[in-house]
Motif scaffolding. Structure first.
Motif, PDB file in Angstrom:
ATOM      1  N   ARG A 127       0.489  -3.262  -1.972  1.00  0.00           N
ATOM      2  CA  ARG A 127       1.559  -3.707  -1.245  1.00  0.00           C
ATOM      3  C   ARG A 127       2.454  -4.789  -1.771  1.00  0.00           C
ATOM      4  O   ARG A 127       3.732  -5.013  -1.278  1.00  0.00           O
ATOM      5  CB  ARG A 127       0.889  -4.358   0.158  1.00  0.00           C
ATOM      6  CG  ARG A 127       1.646  -5.010   1.048  1.00  0.00           C
ATOM      7  CD  ARG A 127       0.953  -5.195   2.546  1.00  0.00           C
ATOM      8  NE  ARG A 127       2.039  -6.048   3.334  1.00  0.00           N
ATOM      9  CZ  ARG A 127       1.913  -7.140   3.404  1.00  0.00           C
ATOM     10  NH1 ARG A 127       0.932  -7.807   2.854  1.00  0.00           N
ATOM     11  NH2 ARG A 127       2.667  -7.862   4.336  1.00  0.00           N
ATOM     12  N   SER A 174      -2.821  -2.467   0.637  1.00  0.00           N
ATOM     13  CA  SER A 174      -2.874  -2.134   2.082  1.00  0.00           C
ATOM     14  C   SER A 174      -3.641  -0.517   2.236  1.00  0.00           C
ATOM     15  O   SER A 174      -3.885   0.124   1.195  1.00  0.00           O
ATOM     16  CB  SER A 174      -1.466  -1.790   2.659  1.00  0.00           C
ATOM     17  OG  SER A 174      -0.879  -0.695   2.289  1.00  0.00           O
ATOM     18  N   GLY A 189      -3.068  -4.702   6.209  1.00  0.00           N
ATOM     19  CA  GLY A 189      -2.328  -4.995   4.956  1.00  0.00           C
ATOM     20  C   GLY A 189      -2.664  -6.414   4.416  1.00  0.00           C
ATOM     21  O   GLY A 189      -2.844  -7.338   5.081  1.00  0.00           O
TER      22      GLY A 189
END
Length: 430
Positions: A272, A258, A253
């Motif tokens: 993300r 991610s 991440g």
């Protein structure tokens, strides 16, 4: 829903009565049905569309403890054990592997947040550790990002949303649970202030207990009963690449991307730090409660006004048991993908790991997540309506804890010692 979702064959006939009715055929409802069936408790699960058709097949598949609220970690720990033993339990694969998860920090401020979190869960012995930039490169070679460091938990993992809930549903059926697809629950029957059954589009099922695990639809279902649940619908867009060589099997991440390995050899990728917020009436009614939360988490909302507002407005918020419900009008919520957001994620990822330069997109999809003001779910009995238990509001984190969350919900409806302390998930905190 991804095009690889495994279908589940269920019956069409609705029984007259049972002990527990579960509303919602996602990973939470299916896990609860499996747990109850294993206890020989009669259970009927109702799904308005098809099993795992919404967020339970559209999520990223991460099974993590890292960066969860400290009070939520015990449920994640319980889920780890359940995921590990799930293939043996149901005699089917769910794509689970303990690959580890690594979150990257761009700044020293982000590293300080990781350190604070690590200190907050130190007593739980999760095995999480802070990594230097060189240690990141050892675990994911070929990177070009300038990282201040990372937090890494080797015991975190991943499972496959396209197969997990379906596999659990098939096992629940084999163990005696009754699952009925394309059957919307309209409302509850009550007598003397207690739940006595569920009214569906195919008739009524009498029961002693009801578990509502309706995901983003739970707010509307409860609102029709006069119960306010302040969840906010947000949309996440996701892409899957074709099989390719990647830098690592660890799920990673970054600040604005991610990625994680997919069972077919490709990668699941998302932006993300951003979610879509196509405005609906709910955003106007409860959105103000989320301003400070979004600022604290450093996320951004891509707000838009379009057809979603009017489509949502056309769905009733009050209806009677003998009228067609919103859940019959929209069997499966299938939000529009934001290809720009997905391309943004891929561009950011390529800058960090050039190995993704030649990645080819196999498919893209989007899903609606139901977010609570504190990002923790509600798993609790509803005192205002005895016989009703709710497991919803998982805020995009529910797949990973799904087996344990469903287990906890089954514990509550069957008055069994809970797998973890349910206090964190009280309804009245909202």
């Amino acid at each position: 829903m991804t095009k690889t979702l495994e279908p589940v064959n269920t019956i069409d006939e609705l029984p007259n009565s049972t002990t527990v009715v579960i509303i919602g055929g996602g990973v939470i409802g299916v896990s609860a049905a499996l747990t109850l069936a294993e206890r020989n408790i009669p259970v009927v699960l109702l799904e308005k569309g098809h099993i795992a058709g919404e967020q339970s097949s559209r999520n990223l598949g991460w099974v993590r403890k890292t960066n969860r609220h400290a009070a939520d970690v015990p449920l994640a720990l319980a889920a780890d054990q359940l995921w590990t033993h799930m293939p043996e339990r149901i005699q089917q694969p769910v794509g689970y592997t303990q690959c580890g998860i690594m979150f990257l920090a761009k700044t020293e401020e982000q590293m300080a947040m990781f350190e604070t979190w690590t200190d907050s869960v130190q007593a739980l012995d999760l095995g999480s550790r802070l990594l230097s930039a060189s240690e990141i490169d050892q675990r994911a070679p070929g990177g070009k990002g300038q990282w201040a460091g990372a937090i890494y938990t080797p015991s975190d993992g991943r499972a496959e949303p396209s197969m997990a809930a379906s596999a659990m549903a098939k096992s629940a059926i084999e163990k005696g649970a009754i699952l009925v697809q394309n059957c919307a629950a309209r409302t509850l029957s009550t007598s003397g202030g207690k739940v006595t059954g569920v009214v569906t589009e195919k008739g009524e099922v009498r029961c002693d207990q009801v578990l509502l695990a309706g995901g983003a639809w739970s707010r509307r279902f409860l609102g029709n009963l006069g119960i306010a649940l302040p969840t906010l619908p947000l949309v996440a867009s996701v892409l899957r690449t074709r099989p390719m060589e990647g830098p690592t099997d660890i799920s990673v991440g970054g600040p604005d991307f991610s990625f994680r390995k997919h069972k077919d050899g490709g990668f699941i990728i998302t932006q993300r730090s951003a979610l879509n917020a196509p405005l609906t009436l709910d955003h106007l009614l409860v959105g103000w409660r989320y301003i400070s939360q979004l600022r604290a988490e450093g996320g951004s909302l891509r707000v838009s006004v379009g057809r979603e507002f009017f489509e949502d407005l056309a769905l009733a918020r009050r209806w009677s048991a003998n009228k067609r419900s919103p859940f019959e009008k929209v069997r499966t919520r299938d939000p529009r993908v934001n290809p720009g957001l997905n391309q943004e994620a891929l561009t950011n990822l390529i800058k960090a790991w050039p190995a993704f330069t030649d990645a080819e997109i196999e498919e893209e999809w989007a899903g609606v997540i139901d977010v609570t003001p504190d990002s923790n779910p509600v798993i609790d009995r509803i005192e205002a309506l005895p016989g009703l238990t709710v497991a919803t509001g998982f805020s995009g984190h529910g797949f990973g804890t799904g087996p344990a969350a469903g287990h906890l919900a089954a514990d509550l409806v069957s008055d069994t010692t809970p797998i973890v302390d349910p206090g964190t998930y009280r309804f009245d905190r909202l």
